[in-house]
Design a protein around this motif. Structure first.
Motif, PDB file in Angstrom:
ATOM      1  N   SER C 150       0.836  -1.205   0.000  1.00 60.53           N
ATOM      2  CA  SER C 150       0.000   0.000   0.000  1.00 60.53           C
ATOM      3  C   SER C 150       0.864   1.246   0.000  1.00 60.53           C
ATOM      4  O   SER C 150       0.488   2.269  -0.585  1.00 60.53           O
ATOM      5  CB  SER C 150      -0.925   0.024   1.219  1.00 60.53           C
ATOM      6  OG  SER C 150      -1.759  -1.100   1.211  1.00 60.53           O
ATOM      7  N   SER C 178      -3.921   4.161   1.886  1.00 59.34           N
ATOM      8  CA  SER C 178      -4.740   3.090   1.311  1.00 59.34           C
ATOM      9  C   SER C 178      -4.749   1.819   2.168  1.00 59.34           C
ATOM     10  O   SER C 178      -5.628   0.975   2.004  1.00 59.34           O
ATOM     11  CB  SER C 178      -4.264   2.760  -0.101  1.00 59.34           C
ATOM     12  OG  SER C 178      -2.887   2.446  -0.096  1.00 59.34           O
ATOM     13  N   MET C 244      -9.619   4.839  -3.579  1.00 57.27           N
ATOM     14  CA  MET C 244      -8.671   4.803  -4.689  1.00 57.27           C
ATOM     15  C   MET C 244      -9.006   5.845  -5.746  1.00 57.27           C
ATOM     16  O   MET C 244      -8.106   6.337  -6.431  1.00 57.27           O
ATOM     17  CB  MET C 244      -8.628   3.405  -5.321  1.00 57.27           C
ATOM     18  CG  MET C 244      -8.043   2.333  -4.427  1.00 57.27           C
ATOM     19  SD  MET C 244      -6.655   2.878  -3.408  1.00 57.27           S
ATOM     20  CE  MET C 244      -5.302   2.618  -4.519  1.00 57.27           C
TER      21      MET C 244
END
Lengths: 61, 330, 467
Positions: C150, C178, C244
């Motif tokens: 991530s 994330s 995202m």
């Protein structure tokens, strides 16, 4: 008689499919985050309750 | 607080633990090639099966510590030893999966035994190759690797490869002497009678040859005029003790002496390499990452390593004593 | 033949990491499943749970072993194929992976021996503790490696100076933007994988009319877990999607198949496209009207952002991202449908009797693995052309290794890994064919070997272990 049984079975199937799709859209957040969380909780609690209450035929020896 | 020095010490610890622990796993694997009796092979495998995974994990620890604390060295050394590392990884792969696959079949078990043994042998050889290649010297310019992928195919790395493989069989023999049934103890004794002198001779040749071709080695000898000869002396004494041992010693002695050999050997190598991390061109401090990264690793290592050693020792204790005849299902 | 080394390095990494991820995905799910099963055995003392445990333990052991050895490859492959990346990112991801080794790998490995081989050496509670420790180890491992990956997607907490990265805040590196979404998504994916594997094998036995008690229990357990998990996964997936869009807009633009900066309103949901990256358009596209706006913008007339919002030299390849996403998403819809179906069948008391449902379960046995792989392809191909998003391009990250060396090792990996996979599948299918309670108990090597050379015992289908 089998006709009405088929019909009720079809209705059950269609109803379940629609309900399932509704929950899918709900959980996906189409109606907003609060409904997503709510839908998820209702679905999960419902699934757990159904699994406990209907332990699937012949599961217990 | 010299963080790179601490990180290098942790790296050295990880490598030493790896060589000692997976050393005897690989050694037992190599000895499988010399064991014609299938039941004995099963017994040899049973002796290392419960603890091999933890042993192998120390090499990951070493590699990842290098990445975290000395990323420049990692980015030089891995391309430098591209082929030996990948061959080693594939060999370790065969070794690892053979543990689980061989018990699933009796018809093809011999094939998996061979895969296990050859995987162990090749992995050991590659590790020695890399050690020898490090001493031979890695071509570096501007902190980048500038040599060729075939640089390891030279005499010193090859000799080192064979030396390490034989060294691991010394460890493997010691382990079997400690853990296996009477039949295998005799097998282990016979193997040690061959592997110990061969290891000693090869080790000597490797040391002499490295001093001959690598001026860095010679200069390190002059820098440590007491320490290195002492280590060499200790090595010779341990070899002598192993060679003259008769049957009437405690079963753990050959194994402990083997481990001692490795600690001495690795200490010697550490003295030769220090203060560089890519011998003989890149120092620890040139290759180190910033202190934030060193601190993270060291704090984690300091807190967690004792715990790891604790439960690893516990796992060994659970499987203590002689390996049961019928494996671990009884 | 002149192939670019960077392409070969990428193919090699893609191959080894794709192969690898199959196994930890199974291991994370099965480890927790085994912990649950063993807990049920200890609590209810019903022997069926021990049967389930031992059956799945042997499959778990094989998968775990392959996962370990293919994982070691990856920890070195950063440097082997992508030395520039390793040099730059090492200060950030290196310590995280080091902690993964320390807290997770050693934990799994340390207790795996007791879990696999210690059933007769330690008491039941200590053995259960070992199973739990292995399960915890798999989760810790997932956590750290997801943190590292991530960070590559949303690199926070670092300062760049002269091409070198320095970590400024470890909290921001580890808990990067994330990670809190991707971790639950991956863990749920692993649990779903195990649920469908378990349910699928059970369904197979029900269809054959064999091992009925075992089969009913595993289908009941598998479908119950799967139903709850897929609902959670749909929820998490959508939240992750929103995150995202914010942090890696180019990935989500590529994922939906739209090119124009603002799509038409209402936007369709595309199922099939033939993208033309060179001309920045679709040569062909088929979709469901309105559904794009509904699913992607949560409104009836919202417009979707297309890939032209990203400069051309920063665009991922739409074809790969789009289809990987569709495969994952369609499998999710199928899983959800099966979950709903399982609830309905329970209500009607026909969970084990409905043959079409059981056949669907059998077909869906590997669904979790395929969906997880597809999801990872979205993640990694969608991050392109970056290897560290916004900081380092993949083509700039490769090692100084010549193409012929890369090609020969790629061939080596393919050959060796094919052997691993073939053996895994053959032995797993054999374990399934033999069925529970007849599955070879672990490390029975020495015990059975004295029978092994008697020809009539060799690989006979119903070989019973004699003592």
């Amino acid at each position: 008689m089998s006709r009405s049984k088929d019909l009720s079975q079809f209705a059950g199937l269609a109803g379940t499919a629609l309900l399932g799709a509704l929950f899918f859209f709900l959980i996906l957040g189409v109606f907003g985050l609060q409904f997503a969380i709510g839908g998820l909780l209702v679905f999960v609690v419902g699934a757990v309750l159904i699994s406990q209450a209907f332990p699937a035929e012949g599961a217990e020896p | 607080m010299d963080l790179p020095l601490f990180s290098a010490s942790f790296l050295a610890l990880a490598l030493t633990l790896y060589a000692m622990l997976d050393g005897f796993d690989l050694g037992v694997g190599i000895l499988l090639l010399c064991q014609p009796a299938a039941a004995s092979r099963d017994h040899m495998m049973d002796s290392i099966t419960p603890t091999w995974d933890g042993n192998e994990t120390w090499i990951i620890m070493a590699g990842v510590t290098l990445l975290a604390a000395f990323p420049t060295a990692y980015s030089i050394l891995l391309p430098a030893f591209y082929l030996p590392v990948i061959v080693m990884l594939l060999a370790l792969g065969f070794r690892g999966v053979s543990f689980e696959f061989r018990v699933q079949t009796s018809r093809h078990r011999r094939k998996w035994d061979v895969a296990f043994a050859i995987g162990s042998l090749v992995a050991a050889f590659m590790q020695g190759l890399i050690a020898g290649g490090l001493i031979q010297g890695v071509k570096v310019r501007d902190l980048r690797f500038t040599g060729s992928v075939l640089d390891s195919l030279h005499p010193l790395p090859m000799i080192s490869g064979i030396t390490l493989a034989v060294g691991y069989t010394v460890l493997g023999g010691g382990w079997l002497r400690l853990k296996s049934n009477l039949l295998l103890q005799e097998f282990a004794r016979r193997s040690l009678r061959v592997s110990v002198p061969v290891f000693a001779v090869l080790f000597g040749i490797a040391c002499l040859y490295s001093a001959q071709i690598q001026p860095g080695v010679r200069s390190q000898w002059t820098l440590h005029p007491i320490a290195l000869p002492c280590l060499l002396g200790l090595f010779a004494i341990a070899v002598g003790a192993l060679a003259v041992l008769t049957e009437r010693v405690r079963p753990a002695i050959p194994f402990v002496l083997g481990l001692f050999l490795f600690v001495v050997g690795i200490s010697g190598m550490a003295l030769i390499v220090f203060p560089n991390i890519v011998p003989f061109s890149v120092s620890l401090w040139d290759a180190a990452s910033s202190s934030a990264s060193q601190e993270f690793v060291l704090i984690g290592a300091t807190i967690v390593t004792p715990v790891v050693l604790g439960y690893s020792a516990f796992a060994y204790w659970v499987f203590r004593g002689r390996t049961p005849e019928k494996g671990w299902e009884e | 033949m002149k192939v670019d080394p960077s392409t070969l390095a990428r193919i090699q990494f893609a191959f080894t990491v794709s192969f690898h991820i199959i196994f930890p995905t199974m291991s994370i799910g099965l480890a927790s499943f085994l912990a649950v099963t063993e807990a049920l055995w200890l609590k209810t003392k019903q022997s069926v749970y021990l049967e389930i445990y031992k059956f799945w333990l042997s499959i778990f052991a094989m998968g775990f072993g392959i996962g370990v050895v293919t994982g070691i490859v990856l920890s070195f492959e950063f440097g082997l194929g992508f030395a520039r990346f390793a040099e730059m990112a090492g200060p950030a991801i290196g310590p995280m992976i080091a902690l993964e080794v320390l807290t997770a790998f050693f934990l799994e490995a340390g207790f795996l021996g007791i879990m696999l081989y210690g059933l007769h050496r330690v008491g039941p509670n200590l053995h259960f503790f070992a199973t739990c420790m292995v399960a915890v180890g798999t989760l810790l491992s997932a956590s750290w490696i997801l943190s590292a990956n991530s960070w590559m997607q949303t690199p926070a907490g670092v300062a760049i100076h002269d091409g070198h990265l320095t970590v400024v805040s470890w909290r921001d590196v580890v808990v990067n933007p994330s990670w809190p979404y991707r971790l639950p998504h991956m863990v749920t994916a692993a649990y779903l994988t195990a649920s469908f594997m378990v349910a699928g094998v059970g369904a197979w036995y029900l269809l054959r009319g064999k091992h009925l008690h075992f089969a009913r229990r595993t289908v009941a357990l598998g479908t119950a877990f799967a139903t709850v998990l897929i609902a959670g996964q749909v929820f998490i997936g959508d939240i992750l999607y929103g995150a995202m869009v914010k942090y890696q807009p180019s990935k989500m633009q590529a994922a939906e198949g739209f090119w124009e900066k603002e799509s038409q309103s209402p936007a369709p949901y595309y199922w099939l496209i033939i993208p033309d990256q060179k001309n920045q358009r679709n040569r062909f596209a088929v979709g469901t009207p309105y559904l794009g706006s509904i699913w992607l913008t949560h409104s009836l007339h919202g417009r979707v952002e297309g890939l032209k919002n990203t400069p051309r030299d920063r665009q991922p390849r739409m074809g790969m991202v789009f289809y990987a996403f569709r495969i994952m998403y369609c499998l999710a819809i199928l899983m959800f449908a099966l979950g709903v179906a399982s609830l309905w069948l329970r209500l009607r008391g026909r969970l084990f009797a409905s043959r079409w449902f059981l056949w669907m379960l059998v077909l869906m046995t590997p669904s979790g693995i395929i969906a997880t792989l597809a999801g990872w392809y979205v993640a990694e191909t969608g991050r392109q052309p970056w290897v560290i998003y916004g900081i380092l391009r993949t083509v700039d990250a490769v090692s100084p290794v010549p193409a012929h060396a890369l090609l020969s090792t790629l061939i080596g990996f393919v050959c060796v890994y094919s052997v691993f996979m073939s053996a895994f599948l053959i032995f797993t299918l054999r374990i399934i064919r033999r069925g529970p309670a007849e599955a070879p108990p672990h490390a029975e090597a020495s015990g059975s070997l004295k029978n092994a050379f008697r020809p009539h015992v060799l690989d006979s289908p119903a070989r019973v272990v004699s003592r």
